[in-house]
Design a protein around this motif. Structure first.
Motif, short mmCIF file in Angstrom:
data_model
loop_
_atom_site.label_atom_id
_atom_site.label_comp_id
_atom_site.label_asym_id
_atom_site.label_seq_id
_atom_site.Cartn_x
_atom_site.Cartn_y
_atom_site.Cartn_z
N GLU A 1 -1.02 3.54 -8.32
CA GLU A 1 -0.68 3.49 -6.90
C GLU A 1 -1.55 2.43 -6.24
N GLU B 1 -10.12 4.13 -10.11
CA GLU B 1 -9.77 3.08 -9.17
C GLU B 1 -10.32 1.76 -9.68
N TRP C 1 4.08 2.48 -5.90
CA TRP C 1 3.70 2.82 -7.27
C TRP C 1 4.31 1.81 -8.23
N ILE D 1 0.85 -1.20 0.00
CA ILE D 1 0.00 0.00 0.00
C ILE D 1 0.88 1.25 0.00
N GLY D 2 0.55 2.18 -0.89
CA GLY D 2 1.31 3.41 -1.01
C GLY D 2 2.47 3.32 -1.99
N ARG E 1 -5.14 2.84 -7.93
CA ARG E 1 -5.59 4.09 -8.56
C ARG E 1 -4.65 4.40 -9.71
N ILE F 1 -3.64 1.24 -3.33
CA ILE F 1 -4.26 2.02 -2.25
C ILE F 1 -4.88 1.18 -1.13
N ARG F 2 -5.20 -0.09 -1.37
CA ARG F 2 -5.70 -0.94 -0.28
C ARG F 2 -5.82 -2.39 -0.75
#
Length: 69
Positions: free
Chosen positions: A29, A54, A18, A15-16, A47, A31-32
């Motif tokens: 990216e 998304e 790229w 997560i976070g 995303r 994201i979860r």
């Protein structure tokens, strides 16, 4: 899922970060985490930076994509 070639053991560790869809695709990216799949894979929510869209994307496919710097 075990760590392979430096990939984290826990999907939450992505997560976070790229990545890029293939060698020349758009950057996304992570994201979860999403739901586990019956085959042992897992969906992750990403995303697309270019469009803001998304989408769900399989963890095994993420491992195939190059990291974006």
């Amino acid at each position: 899922m075990s760590a392979v070639s430096g990939f984290p053991t826990q999907p939450e560790q992505l997560i976070g970060t790229w990545r890029r869809f293939g060698l020349a695709g758009p950057v996304y990216e992570i994201i979860r985490t999403g739901q586990p799949l019956p085959n042992g894979d897992r969906l992750m929510r990403v995303r697309v930076v270019e469009s803001g869209e998304e989408v769900d994307y399989k963890l095994t496919d993420i491992f195939d994509d190059p990291r974006e710097r």
